[in-house]
Write a protein that holds these residues in place. Sequence first.
Motif, PDB file in Angstrom:
ATOM      1  N   PRO A 274       0.909  -1.250   0.424  1.00 16.25           N
ATOM      2  CA  PRO A 274      -0.110   0.201   0.115  1.00 16.25           C
ATOM      3  C   PRO A 274       0.627   1.211   0.160  1.00 16.25           C
ATOM      4  O   PRO A 274       2.206   1.183   0.353  1.00 16.25           O
ATOM      5  N   HIS A 275       0.169   2.738  -0.645  1.00 18.56           N
ATOM      6  CA  HIS A 275       0.823   3.591  -0.483  1.00 18.56           C
ATOM      7  C   HIS A 275       0.936   4.078   0.048  1.00 18.56           C
ATOM      8  O   HIS A 275      -0.185   4.309   1.552  1.00 18.56           O
ATOM      9  N   PRO A 276       2.285   4.690   1.101  1.00 17.88           N
ATOM     10  CA  PRO A 276       2.840   4.437   2.850  1.00 17.88           C
ATOM     11  C   PRO A 276       1.589   6.408   3.165  1.00 17.88           C
ATOM     12  O   PRO A 276       1.192   6.826   3.939  1.00 17.88           O
ATOM     13  N   ASP A 277       1.088   6.998   1.973  1.00 20.52           N
ATOM     14  CA  ASP A 277       0.727   8.834   2.621  1.00 20.52           C
ATOM     15  C   ASP A 277      -0.532   7.754   2.975  1.00 20.52           C
ATOM     16  O   ASP A 277      -1.580   8.333   3.392  1.00 20.52           O
ATOM     17  N   LEU A 278      -1.125   6.434   2.169  1.00 19.11           N
ATOM     18  CA  LEU A 278      -2.858   6.224   2.756  1.00 19.11           C
ATOM     19  C   LEU A 278      -2.885   5.672   4.111  1.00 19.11           C
ATOM     20  O   LEU A 278      -3.883   5.660   4.491  1.00 19.11           O
ATOM     21  N   ASP A 279      -1.782   5.402   4.826  1.00 20.96           N
ATOM     22  CA  ASP A 279      -2.311   4.640   5.886  1.00 20.96           C
ATOM     23  C   ASP A 279      -3.164   3.574   6.269  1.00 20.96           C
ATOM     24  O   ASP A 279      -3.938   3.976   7.021  1.00 20.96           O
ATOM     25  N   LEU A 280      -3.089   2.606   5.303  1.00 19.44           N
ATOM     26  CA  LEU A 280      -4.288   2.169   5.659  1.00 19.44           C
ATOM     27  C   LEU A 280      -4.259   0.713   6.147  1.00 19.44           C
ATOM     28  O   LEU A 280      -5.479   0.847   7.535  1.00 19.44           O
ATOM     29  N   ASP A 281      -2.874   1.110   7.677  1.00 15.90           N
ATOM     30  CA  ASP A 281      -2.920   0.450   8.978  1.00 15.90           C
ATOM     31  C   ASP A 281      -3.959   1.218   9.809  1.00 15.90           C
ATOM     32  O   ASP A 281      -4.710   0.584  10.314  1.00 15.90           O
ATOM     33  N   SER A 282      -4.175   2.312   9.315  1.00 15.73           N
ATOM     34  CA  SER A 282      -4.814   2.698  10.574  1.00 15.73           C
ATOM     35  C   SER A 282      -6.501   3.578   9.820  1.00 15.73           C
ATOM     36  O   SER A 282      -7.551   4.163  10.841  1.00 15.73           O
ATOM     37  N   THR A 283      -6.681   2.143   9.048  1.00 13.11           N
ATOM     38  CA  THR A 283      -8.239   2.354   8.668  1.00 13.11           C
ATOM     39  C   THR A 283      -8.485   0.906   8.604  1.00 13.11           C
ATOM     40  O   THR A 283      -7.995  -0.243   8.957  1.00 13.11           O
ATOM     41  N   PRO A 284      -9.961   0.801   8.065  1.00 11.32           N
ATOM     42  CA  PRO A 284     -10.624  -0.634   8.415  1.00 11.32           C
ATOM     43  C   PRO A 284      -9.826  -1.337   7.290  1.00 11.32           C
ATOM     44  O   PRO A 284     -10.653  -2.466   7.104  1.00 11.32           O
ATOM     45  N   PHE A 285      -9.320  -0.859   6.343  1.00  3.24           N
ATOM     46  CA  PHE A 285      -9.007  -1.776   4.630  1.00  3.24           C
ATOM     47  C   PHE A 285      -8.277  -2.359   4.346  1.00  3.24           C
ATOM     48  O   PHE A 285      -6.562  -2.068   5.396  1.00  3.24           O
ATOM     49  N   HIS A 286      -7.922  -3.270   3.994  1.00  3.43           N
ATOM     50  CA  HIS A 286      -5.914  -3.664   3.715  1.00  3.43           C
ATOM     51  C   HIS A 286      -6.749  -4.154   2.651  1.00  3.43           C
ATOM     52  O   HIS A 286      -7.101  -4.963   1.321  1.00  3.43           O
ATOM     53  N   LEU A 287      -5.262  -4.242   1.348  1.00  8.09           N
ATOM     54  CA  LEU A 287      -5.218  -4.215   0.361  1.00  8.09           C
ATOM     55  C   LEU A 287      -5.303  -5.608   0.087  1.00  8.09           C
ATOM     56  O   LEU A 287      -4.705  -6.336   0.093  1.00  8.09           O
ATOM     57  N   LEU A 288      -7.035  -6.506  -0.878  1.00 10.32           N
ATOM     58  CA  LEU A 288      -5.813  -7.520  -1.492  1.00 10.32           C
ATOM     59  C   LEU A 288      -5.416  -8.146  -2.698  1.00 10.32           C
ATOM     60  O   LEU A 288      -5.664  -7.440  -3.932  1.00 10.32           O
ATOM     61  N   THR A 289      -4.970  -8.970  -2.418  1.00  9.96           N
ATOM     62  CA  THR A 289      -3.575  -8.859  -2.969  1.00  9.96           C
ATOM     63  C   THR A 289      -3.803 -10.835  -3.582  1.00  9.96           C
ATOM     64  O   THR A 289      -2.524 -11.374  -5.157  1.00  9.96           O
ATOM     65  N   THR A 290      -4.284 -11.245  -2.884  1.00  9.56           N
ATOM     66  CA  THR A 290      -4.297 -12.698  -3.599  1.00  9.56           C
ATOM     67  C   THR A 290      -5.923 -13.478  -3.584  1.00  9.56           C
ATOM     68  O   THR A 290      -6.744 -12.886  -3.199  1.00  9.56           O
ATOM     69  N   THR A 291      -6.156 -14.612  -4.688  1.00  7.27           N
ATOM     70  CA  THR A 291      -7.062 -14.853  -3.946  1.00  7.27           C
ATOM     71  C   THR A 291      -7.427 -15.481  -3.527  1.00  7.27           C
ATOM     72  O   THR A 291      -6.404 -16.577  -2.536  1.00  7.27           O
ATOM     73  N   ALA A 292      -8.711 -15.200  -2.283  1.00  5.40           N
ATOM     74  CA  ALA A 292      -8.914 -16.632  -1.334  1.00  5.40           C
ATOM     75  C   ALA A 292     -10.288 -17.261  -1.160  1.00  5.40           C
ATOM     76  O   ALA A 292     -11.423 -16.310  -1.829  1.00  5.40           O
ATOM     77  N   ASP A 293     -10.520 -18.111  -0.779  1.00  5.47           N
ATOM     78  CA  ASP A 293     -11.617 -18.129   0.151  1.00  5.47           C
ATOM     79  C   ASP A 293     -12.545 -16.939   0.539  1.00  5.47           C
ATOM     80  O   ASP A 293     -11.371 -16.343   1.448  1.00  5.47           O
ATOM     81  N   TRP A 294     -13.871 -16.824   0.383  1.00  9.60           N
ATOM     82  CA  TRP A 294     -14.519 -15.868   1.171  1.00  9.60           C
ATOM     83  C   TRP A 294     -15.061 -16.125   2.573  1.00  9.60           C
ATOM     84  O   TRP A 294     -16.302 -16.867   2.303  1.00  9.60           O
ATOM     85  N   VAL A 295     -15.064 -16.339   3.762  1.00  9.00           N
ATOM     86  CA  VAL A 295     -15.532 -16.454   4.694  1.00  9.00           C
ATOM     87  C   VAL A 295     -16.182 -16.067   5.131  1.00  9.00           C
ATOM     88  O   VAL A 295     -16.153 -14.998   5.062  1.00  9.00           O
ATOM     89  N   ALA A 296     -17.362 -16.688   5.096  1.00 11.64           N
ATOM     90  CA  ALA A 296     -18.599 -16.421   6.025  1.00 11.64           C
ATOM     91  C   ALA A 296     -18.115 -15.625   7.337  1.00 11.64           C
ATOM     92  O   ALA A 296     -17.128 -16.389   8.017  1.00 11.64           O
ATOM     93  N   PRO A 297     -19.111 -14.884   7.447  1.00 10.10           N
ATOM     94  CA  PRO A 297     -19.019 -14.097   8.276  1.00 10.10           C
ATOM     95  C   PRO A 297     -19.802 -14.747  10.186  1.00 10.10           C
ATOM     96  O   PRO A 297     -20.416 -15.272   8.994  1.00 10.10           O
ATOM     97  N   ALA A 298     -19.468 -14.222  10.977  1.00 15.28           N
ATOM     98  CA  ALA A 298     -19.935 -14.992  12.336  1.00 15.28           C
ATOM     99  C   ALA A 298     -21.694 -14.618  12.319  1.00 15.28           C
ATOM    100  O   ALA A 298     -22.306 -16.376  12.391  1.00 15.28           O
ATOM    101  N   THR A 299     -21.971 -13.964  11.710  1.00 13.35           N
ATOM    102  CA  THR A 299     -23.523 -13.872  12.104  1.00 13.35           C
ATOM    103  C   THR A 299     -24.113 -12.543  10.429  1.00 13.35           C
ATOM    104  O   THR A 299     -22.543 -11.634  10.135  1.00 13.35           O
TER     105      THR A 299
END
Length: 690
Positions: free
Chosen positions: A379-404
């Motif tokens: 991620p671009h450092p200026d975005l400071d993604l670590d302080s946001t709810p987001f993470h950059l999706l870079t691989t294919t993975a199963d979409w695990v169902a949420p608990a509820t």
Amino acid sequence: MTDAPAVAIVGMSGRFPGARDVAAFWANLRDGVCSIADFDEEELLADGVPADELRHPGYVPSKGFLADADRFEHELFGFGAAEARALDPQLRQLLETAWSALEDAGHDPRAAPDRTGVYVGGEPSDHALAAQLDPGLRARLGPLQVRMFTDREFMAGWLSYRLNLTGPSMTVQTACSTSLATVHMAVQALLLSECDLALAGGVSIDSPYRRGYLYEPGGIFSPDGRCRPFDEKAAGTVGGNGVGLVVLKRLEDALADGDAIHAVVRGTALSNDGAGRVGFTAPGVDGQTTAIVEAWAAAGLEPADAQFLEAHGTGTDLGDRIEVAAAAAAFDGASGCAIGSVKSNVGHLNAAAGVTGLIKAALMLRHRTMVPTVNVTRPHPDLDLDSTPFHLLTTTADWVAPATGPRLAGVSSLGIGGTNVHVVLSEPPVPASSTGTRAAAPWRGDSGPAVARGKEGPAPVLGDGPPLVLPLSARTPAQLATAAGRLAEALRAPGAPSLADVACTLATGRAALDTRAYVAATTRAEAAAALAALAAHGEGAAGEAAAGGRSALGDAWVRGEDVAWPHTGGRRVHLPTYPFAGEHHGALTVGAPPPPEPEQPLDTRTAVTELFLTTLDLAGRQDLTRTYFAAGGDSLTAVFLVGELRDRFGLEAPIELFLEELPLEELISRVLSDPDDDPLGDLLDELESS
């Protein structure tokens, strides 16, 4: 999940860089493919790029290229070849995509439900501009006809007219957010009962030819032909061409009708940044946040419940920073939310960008799979993604169902001019379980016991009745063989629908075209083998039946009769759609030389005959034995011909003349006849004077 009203996506179709259809698009997304093309000098020169332009040091020979964007099966839609050449390639692609989307929803494109609405938008195109500047085209068709064939404001009207769709019909324009704005408007129309089914989406084909672009430091375009949203190397976007449409229906109606559902639209919202931004082309934080919050509120959900955000994601420094700031404010309280953008895969599709992101997110939900944003590393450092709810999706993975609750995604699209759109999606509901047996289906031969309703998975167990009949049709034998081969592959795929549902969908959800065949079978495996054999016949496939023997209804179908396939409770399912095979019609480009003028003037009869032949796109004088309407004429073309005859030749032709069942050669003779040469009138005058 709340009880807020929702809308189901029951059909989808699209053509994207590197993908002729949605299935190929999904394969590319899942495999992390970047479909932005890089052209060599030979390709660019062959497609008309000036040598001095492509050799400019800032020229980037890359684009999200849409292959065969100038092809069009005009006969299927009632256009002549000359009209097809005049049509904007965007409209050609939009018509075929609308046909496929309705088929994917299980509807005959020529018999869609009443009150089907159309909400679409497109781009300015080189073809449209060149057409307005082409004196030869304007002389042949007339200025009004040229405009109607090329101006994007008529896109929705053409879809409604050629497919006989009687709901609201609107062409929408909000720049880059156009196609997601059409979805918002279609959803609102459905919830207000202004229509019962809706086509929504957009198209963007600036030119069907290979093109690059000139990179300018500080501009919005990438210096290396790659788009890297939210990445540390993000430096701009790349243009691309594509088209996408979704078919929408109120969720309660879709569930009641047993429709197959790709995903569910839980809420939508639209806002504008107003003056709250640094410039007209720049996005604004508050307007985006407002659109996101209002869409989730309309869904009766919290943004914090989202697991994925399909962002606008242009990969520009300013755009990415503002979008992350706006989304972070709206998704406050969320955690572990993945963020991505399809622009990394196909480029920025402009008026088709929003619906492309929507189709991507719907496919992710349907397949319960997260797919990567490509060309990114950190991620671009200026975005400071670590302080946001987001993470950059870079691989294919199963979409695990949420608990509820269900899997949930948001889709954002932003337009130059400040129009922001956000759509909330949820995964499709689990299909209702089998309820026992179906009523006897006349297409299972002539009679017989019911068939147990099959679920996805193993082939359904059938009774002792006659085989199920799968009717097929196309415009040509080669296309019929292609359709049979594609259906065979679909029946062999994991999770294939039951044979009874396939028979129902083919019988009621496809147009009855002239070239026909059918297959009779009792299992999916048997049907797939019969279809593969039919496909192997190639151009000899027409009229064939295979595997389970012959059927009286099937034979009537092959003879071209209108078979009334009865409704037996079978449900519509997603199957391969029509295999279009239109010819290349090219496209006009600005700066192309006008067609040469005739070297010698023609006599009036020859010139008038040539006018009719050219306007109606007739092969030659042998076609003059046909009547005007049999030759493809219509009322609009008649008005044009009347004007041309008056303006170019000083001939007055009453419009009623075109309504008579006259061979064209006689019609032309009537037009050319001297109104003063009237023997009966001369005789009456003589009698009166004697």
